[in-house]
Every structure is written in C-alpha cells, then in structure tokens.
Design a protein around this motif. Structure first.
Motif, PDB file in Angstrom:
ATOM      1  N   GLN A 189      -1.205   4.119  -6.589  1.00 18.97           N
ATOM      2  CA  GLN A 189      -0.372   4.463  -5.329  1.00 18.97           C
ATOM      3  C   GLN A 189      -1.004   3.968  -4.102  1.00 18.97           C
ATOM      4  O   GLN A 189      -0.145   3.669  -3.250  1.00 18.97           O
ATOM      5  CB  GLN A 189      -0.728   6.072  -5.413  1.00 18.97           C
ATOM      6  N   ILE A 193       1.436   1.807  -1.483  1.00 17.28           N
ATOM      7  CA  ILE A 193       1.522   1.968  -0.125  1.00 17.28           C
ATOM      8  C   ILE A 193       1.177   0.785   0.606  1.00 17.28           C
ATOM      9  O   ILE A 193       1.700   0.166   1.515  1.00 17.28           O
ATOM     10  CB  ILE A 193       0.552   2.994   0.162  1.00 17.28           C
ATOM     11  N   GLY A 196       4.130  -1.384   0.862  1.00 21.05           N
ATOM     12  CA  GLY A 196       5.266  -0.573   1.700  1.00 21.05           C
ATOM     13  C   GLY A 196       6.215  -0.046   0.648  1.00 21.05           C
ATOM     14  O   GLY A 196       7.338  -0.162   0.852  1.00 21.05           O
ATOM     15  N   GLN A 198       5.840   2.780  -1.195  1.00 24.45           N
ATOM     16  CA  GLN A 198       5.635   4.398  -1.301  1.00 24.45           C
ATOM     17  C   GLN A 198       5.301   4.630   0.123  1.00 24.45           C
ATOM     18  O   GLN A 198       4.595   4.090   1.007  1.00 24.45           O
ATOM     19  CB  GLN A 198       4.530   4.607  -2.182  1.00 24.45           C
ATOM     20  N   SER A 199       5.625   6.015   0.526  1.00 23.79           N
ATOM     21  CA  SER A 199       5.221   6.638   1.523  1.00 23.79           C
ATOM     22  C   SER A 199       3.546   6.718   1.860  1.00 23.79           C
ATOM     23  O   SER A 199       3.104   7.134   0.511  1.00 23.79           O
ATOM     24  CB  SER A 199       5.870   7.930   1.787  1.00 23.79           C
ATOM     25  N   PRO A 200       3.162   6.808   2.758  1.00 27.26           N
ATOM     26  CA  PRO A 200       1.500   6.842   2.882  1.00 27.26           C
ATOM     27  C   PRO A 200       0.884   7.967   2.667  1.00 27.26           C
ATOM     28  O   PRO A 200      -0.097   8.613   3.320  1.00 27.26           O
ATOM     29  CB  PRO A 200       1.211   6.429   4.156  1.00 27.26           C
ATOM     30  N   VAL A 201       1.233   8.806   1.641  1.00 21.26           N
ATOM     31  CA  VAL A 201       0.774  10.170   0.984  1.00 21.26           C
ATOM     32  C   VAL A 201       0.337  10.082  -0.313  1.00 21.26           C
ATOM     33  O   VAL A 201       1.184   9.531  -1.172  1.00 21.26           O
ATOM     34  CB  VAL A 201       1.763  11.121   1.585  1.00 21.26           C
TER      35      VAL A 201
END
Length: 324
Positions: A189, A193, A196, A198-201
C-alpha cells in the motif's frame, strides 16, 4: 544429499531451496506443490496433494530422501476462522501421511516439521519471552492444527524413533511474501501510494500488538541447522528475541515513501482473539546450533519495501501495456 521440501513454491520454501543450493550446490532438491507454479532453478518439482496418503507414500518411497523439510500448510490465521476444517485437515493429514510413509524407509530420513509461535496464544507478562517449555494455549484453528502437528511429531519420535524435530518460528517476513500478511500488505500500500496508484489512506487492524519478527533468510538458515544438528523429539523456537509493535513497523515503512499517508482502523481487520505480544526465547536453538539472526529489523523492512515497489511497478507496467 537428497532433500524433499513440501510446499516449495511458498514464501519460505523458495528461500529455503535457494539457501540449501547455496550451501550445498551438489544437493538433489525435490519439492512438492499442490498446483501449478513457477519452476525453480535446480529443483525437481512434484505435483502432489499431501492429503492423499497413497500419492505421498509413492513419492517418498520412490525418492527415499535423506532429509525432509515439511513446510506445506494453510498458514493464514484469519482463513482458519473462515474455514476451520480445511485448515485442520490440510495441516494435520498432510503431516500424518508424510510420517507414515517415512516409517517404511530404512534408514528413516531426518524430518523438520514447522509449527508456529501462534501455539503460545495470549500469555501473562511474567511468561515473556516465551520458551519451549511454556504450555500451549492456542487461540485459533490454525494454532490448534500446529499444536497437533507438534504432538504427532513427538509421539512418533517416542513410539518409532522417527528422527523428527519441530521448529516453532515466530513472525517472519522478507522479500516475496504474500500480500495477505501484515508487512507486505502495508508495504504494497505504501508503494502504491508513493507511485500515485492509491489514495493516501491505509486501512489497518490492531497496531498495538507486538511481534517478534525474523527475516525469512535467517529463518531458513535456522531450519537447515536444526535438521543438521538438532535432537529428534525436540522443539526449537526460532526468534529474534526483540518485539516490535505493528505501529512501529508501519511507521518505518511510511518513512520510505515521500507521501503524506493517513491511517484508518477498520473492524474487519481485527482478530476475534487478541494476542498482545509474541516474543520468543531462542536460547535452545542458539546453544544447539550457534544460530543468530543476521538481518536487522530495519534492513529487512527496507528489502521488503524495495521488493514491493518493484512488484507495484511491474503490475502497473502490465496494466498500461494491456490498455495500449
């Protein structure tokens, strides 16, 4: 030297095969797989369902291995709650079939069966670090299966003088581990991230738990030493002797990425039974073999992250190629 490794296409099996070929290039390495997988250089692969007693007997009586590393197992703890009988049958029946086949050989091969520190369960503060004489308190169907494997090994050593030993590894990690497990799950994950993709969560379970992590490359070295120098009928912890919180593990991985990452706790990632700490005492192993871990926690995490970063880049390249 003829060696059989069950579950050779798994995370530990691949590392073990490379290690054994590295220290003994002339070794004849055989491995079992349950389904098709990538071939391994220097290894003869056999497609065998270890729950099939006749197929296991045929393989072992034909090969007549001098050493057997029994790694094959359903090893994902959450899966054991979802499918308890699948886990129990897979882990117990497979070992029984191997043991029964080995009893027919003369001489019988030296066998290492791999258990897990999960057998200790939740312990009181005065029982940490855990040593091999501590009574098991399994907290999952997976750990029940591992206690059974240990007791089976000890029983056949006592009743038939089968030269079998048990490794009881604590958490292990390293390059190539399946994303279902906590370290590569986080590392993949973080890598996505950073790229770029995956959303940063990052969604997490319990970050307060502490675990004793050992690099898989140190783990397989320990296994090799146990089968060479260990005493039949003996259980050996394989552990670093240091506990790291899952929070620290995640925080360290995050430092490898140039990104602002948020962490979100989700209930479905929490285990039904909480085990606050697993910390092992590997004194017995160290005294018997001289083993000590060579990889630091931070160095292992760096190697894992680099491996995951390459996996993410390769997957993204394939996805872009398929769209073009």
């Amino acid at each position: 030297m003829r060696i059989l490794i069950t579950g050779i296409n798994g995370f530990v099996g691949k590392h073990l095969a490379r290690h054994l070929l590295g220290v003994n290039p002339s070794a004849e390495i055989h491995g079992t797989v349950r389904s098709s997988g990538a071939s391994l250089a220097g290894v003869q692969v056999h497609h065998v369902d270890l729950r099939d007693e006749h197929r296991v007997r045929d393989l072992i009586t034909t090969l007549r291995p001098q050493q057997i590393y029994h790694l094959a197992a359903q090893s994902f703890v959450p899966r054991s709650f979802e499918a308890p009988w699948e886990t129990l049958e897979n882990n117990i029946r497979a070992q029984l079939n191997i043991v029964l086949a080995c009893l027919e050989l003369d001489p019988m091969p030296r066998i290492l069966t791999v258990s897990s520190a999960e057998v200790y369960g939740a312990v009181s503060a005065d029982q940490v670090p855990m040593h091999e004489n501590l009574a098991p308190h399994p907290t999952s169907p997976y750990s029940v299966s591992k206690v059974t494997q240990e007791m089976m090994a000890l029983q056949y050593q006592h009743s038939h003088q089968l030269p079998i030993m048990c490794a009881r590894p604590f958490n292990h990690f390293g390059p190539g581990q399946n994303e279902r497990f906590v370290t590569p799950a986080f590392a993949m994950q973080v890598a996505r991230i950073a790229a770029g993709l995956q959303s940063p969560v990052i969604e997490v379970g319990d970050l307060t738990a502490q675990r004793d992590f050992t690099d898989v490359r140190d783990i397989v070295r320990a296994y090799s030493l146990i089968i060479d120098k260990g005493t039949p009928g003996t259980i050996y912890n394989v552990a670093s002797g240091q506990a790291q919180s899952i929070q620290h593990l995640l925080d360290t991985l995050v430092t490898f990425a140039d990104a602002d990452i948020q962490v979100k706790t989700v209930p479905e990632r929490l285990r039904p039974v909480k085990v606050p700490i697993l910390l092992g005492d590997a004194t017995r192993l160290q005294q018997a073999t001289g083993w000590a871990p060579a990889f630091t926690f931070e160095a292992s995490l760096r190697d894992i992250y680099e491996d995951c970063r390459m996996r993410v880049a390769e997957a993204d390249a394939r996805a872009q190629s398929s769209r073009s």
